[in-house]
Design an enzyme around this catalytic site. Structure first.
Site, mmCIF file in Angstrom:
data_model
loop_
_atom_site.group_PDB
_atom_site.id
_atom_site.type_symbol
_atom_site.label_atom_id
_atom_site.label_comp_id
_atom_site.label_asym_id
_atom_site.label_seq_id
_atom_site.Cartn_x
_atom_site.Cartn_y
_atom_site.Cartn_z
ATOM 1 N N SER A 27 -55.907 -37.138 66.981
ATOM 2 C CA SER A 27 -56.915 -37.568 67.924
ATOM 3 C C SER A 27 -56.051 -39.005 68.971
ATOM 4 C CB SER A 27 -57.977 -38.234 67.195
ATOM 5 O OG SER A 27 -58.764 -37.251 66.473
ATOM 6 N N GLY B 90 -52.440 -33.036 70.347
ATOM 7 C CA GLY B 90 -53.469 -31.860 70.456
ATOM 8 C C GLY B 90 -54.208 -31.739 71.741
ATOM 9 N N GLY B 91 -55.633 -32.003 71.407
ATOM 10 C CA GLY B 91 -56.654 -31.822 72.364
ATOM 11 C C GLY B 91 -56.196 -32.638 73.740
ATOM 12 N N ASN C 133 -49.004 -30.432 71.895
ATOM 13 C CA ASN C 133 -49.284 -28.915 71.343
ATOM 14 C C ASN C 133 -50.602 -28.363 71.717
ATOM 15 O OD1 ASN C 133 -49.756 -26.845 69.439
ATOM 16 N ND2 ASN C 133 -50.129 -28.330 67.552
ATOM 17 N N TRP C 134 -50.209 -27.484 72.537
ATOM 18 C CA TRP C 134 -51.336 -26.549 73.148
ATOM 19 C C TRP C 134 -52.147 -25.761 72.310
ATOM 20 C CZ3 TRP C 134 -49.466 -24.935 78.942
ATOM 21 C CH2 TRP C 134 -49.054 -26.172 79.633
ATOM 22 N N LYS C 135 -51.612 -25.293 71.144
ATOM 23 C CA LYS C 135 -52.276 -24.374 70.233
ATOM 24 C C LYS C 135 -52.666 -23.246 70.925
ATOM 25 C CE LYS C 135 -53.823 -28.479 67.577
ATOM 26 N NZ LYS C 135 -54.868 -29.136 66.847
ATOM 27 N N GLY D 177 -58.040 -33.593 65.680
ATOM 28 C CA GLY D 177 -59.246 -32.827 66.292
ATOM 29 C C GLY D 177 -60.621 -33.447 65.839
ATOM 30 N N HIS E 116 -47.147 -27.436 60.811
ATOM 31 C CA HIS E 116 -48.580 -28.070 61.422
ATOM 32 C C HIS E 116 -49.459 -27.805 60.132
ATOM 33 C CE1 HIS E 116 -52.075 -28.827 63.491
ATOM 34 N NE2 HIS E 116 -51.417 -29.465 64.147
ATOM 35 N N GLU F 29 -49.196 -36.783 60.568
ATOM 36 C CA GLU F 29 -50.509 -35.737 61.125
ATOM 37 C C GLU F 29 -51.539 -36.254 60.063
ATOM 38 O OE1 GLU F 29 -50.022 -33.883 65.262
ATOM 39 O OE2 GLU F 29 -49.679 -32.490 63.562
ATOM 40 N N GLU G 86 -52.395 -26.815 60.533
ATOM 41 C CA GLU G 86 -53.103 -25.470 60.607
ATOM 42 C C GLU G 86 -52.306 -24.429 59.843
ATOM 43 O OE1 GLU G 86 -53.973 -26.099 64.797
ATOM 44 O OE2 GLU G 86 -55.218 -27.987 64.240
#
Ligand code: PEP
Length: 252
Positions: A215, A236-237, A9-11, A175, A97, A169, A99
């Site tokens: 993470s 993610g990251g 997930n590159w956001k 993150g 998600h 998640e 977010e």
């Protein structure tokens, strides 16, 4: 037989040139790697059309969207429909998600509509669920997560929910560098599979893909992915670093 899945997930990260470079590096490592996992990239929506062209000559990397609307077409300024995603060859779409739940007030009911709309177009939803730190500290996380899943997915038929990928998640792990332990993650994945079995039967529960996000990195992926009910990860990251993401993809 369930798939093994690693989805990035590159956001809202990377400009177009950076994104293309990362995609091409990932395609090359996926082709030369020895993973049997389904590798999915979910770039910002603005790059989906170009990525679809780049990806169509290969099968090592699949394309996912980060969000969609639930209507097929109409006066919904700024939204993207599942049928439009389908026309680009998008195979997967993240929904729910944390977010989006928190910053865009996405409700359980809206997510139910999105899941149905995606399935109508044969796009597999990657449905995210997971609790805030406070919910875990108060020891009500099991009920919280089950309600998220029941209220958004339990109006689906068994053959439909079998196509949904559920990503657990925990929000306190997203993150933050604070991964859930393999024991914590497996506990929730096991409970989700048991709940699906109770509602939809053993075969559906055995078929549905459950993945972990929060993470997840190259140094913890192997332990997480070796748990009985964890079929891969939503990353993610670490998905923005080609070497790290490839390492995670090879962690089964
Ligand atoms: C995510 O946001 O879906 C996620 C898993 O992020 P990270 O890997 O950076 O914790």
């Amino acid at each position: 037989m369930r798939k093994k899945i690693v989805a990035g997930n590159w956001k809202m990260n990377l400009n177009y040139e950076e994104a293309k470079l990362l995609l091409n590096t990932l395609i090359n490592s996926a082709k030369s790697g020895n993973t049997n996992a389904e590798i999915i990239v979910c770039p910002p929506a603005i790059y989906l059309a170009a990525f679809s062209d780049i990806l169509k000559s290969q099968s090592a990397v699949k394309l996912g969207a980060q969000n969609c609307f639930h209507q097929d077409s109409g006066a919904y300024t700024g939204e993207i429909s599942p049928s439009q995603l389908k026309s680009l060859g998008v195979n997967y779409c993240i929904i729910g998600h944390s977010e989006r739940r928190e910053q865009f007030n996405e409700s359980y009911d809206l997510l139910a509509k999105k899941a149905k709309a995606l399935l109508k177009h044969q796009i597999q939803p990657i449905f995210c669920c997971g609790e805030q730190l406070e919910v875990r500290s108060n020891n009500v996380y099991k009920e919280f997560i089950m309600k998220q899943i029941e209220d958004s997915l339990f109006t689906l038929k068994a053959e439909e929910i079998a196509q949904v990928i559920i990503a657990y998640e925990p929000i306190w792990a997203i993150g933050t560098g604070k991964t859930a332990t393999a024991v914590q993650a497996q506990e929730v994945h096991g409970l989700i599979r048991a709940r699906i079995a109770k509602q939809f039967g053993d075969k559906t529960a055995a078929d549905i893909n459950l993945i972990y996000g929060g993470s997840c990195k190259s140094d913890n992926a192997k332990e997480l992915f070796s748990q009985t009910d964890i079929d891969g990860g939503l990353i993610g990251g670490a998905s923005l670093d080609a070497a790290e993401f490839s390492h995670i993809s090879n962690s089964f």
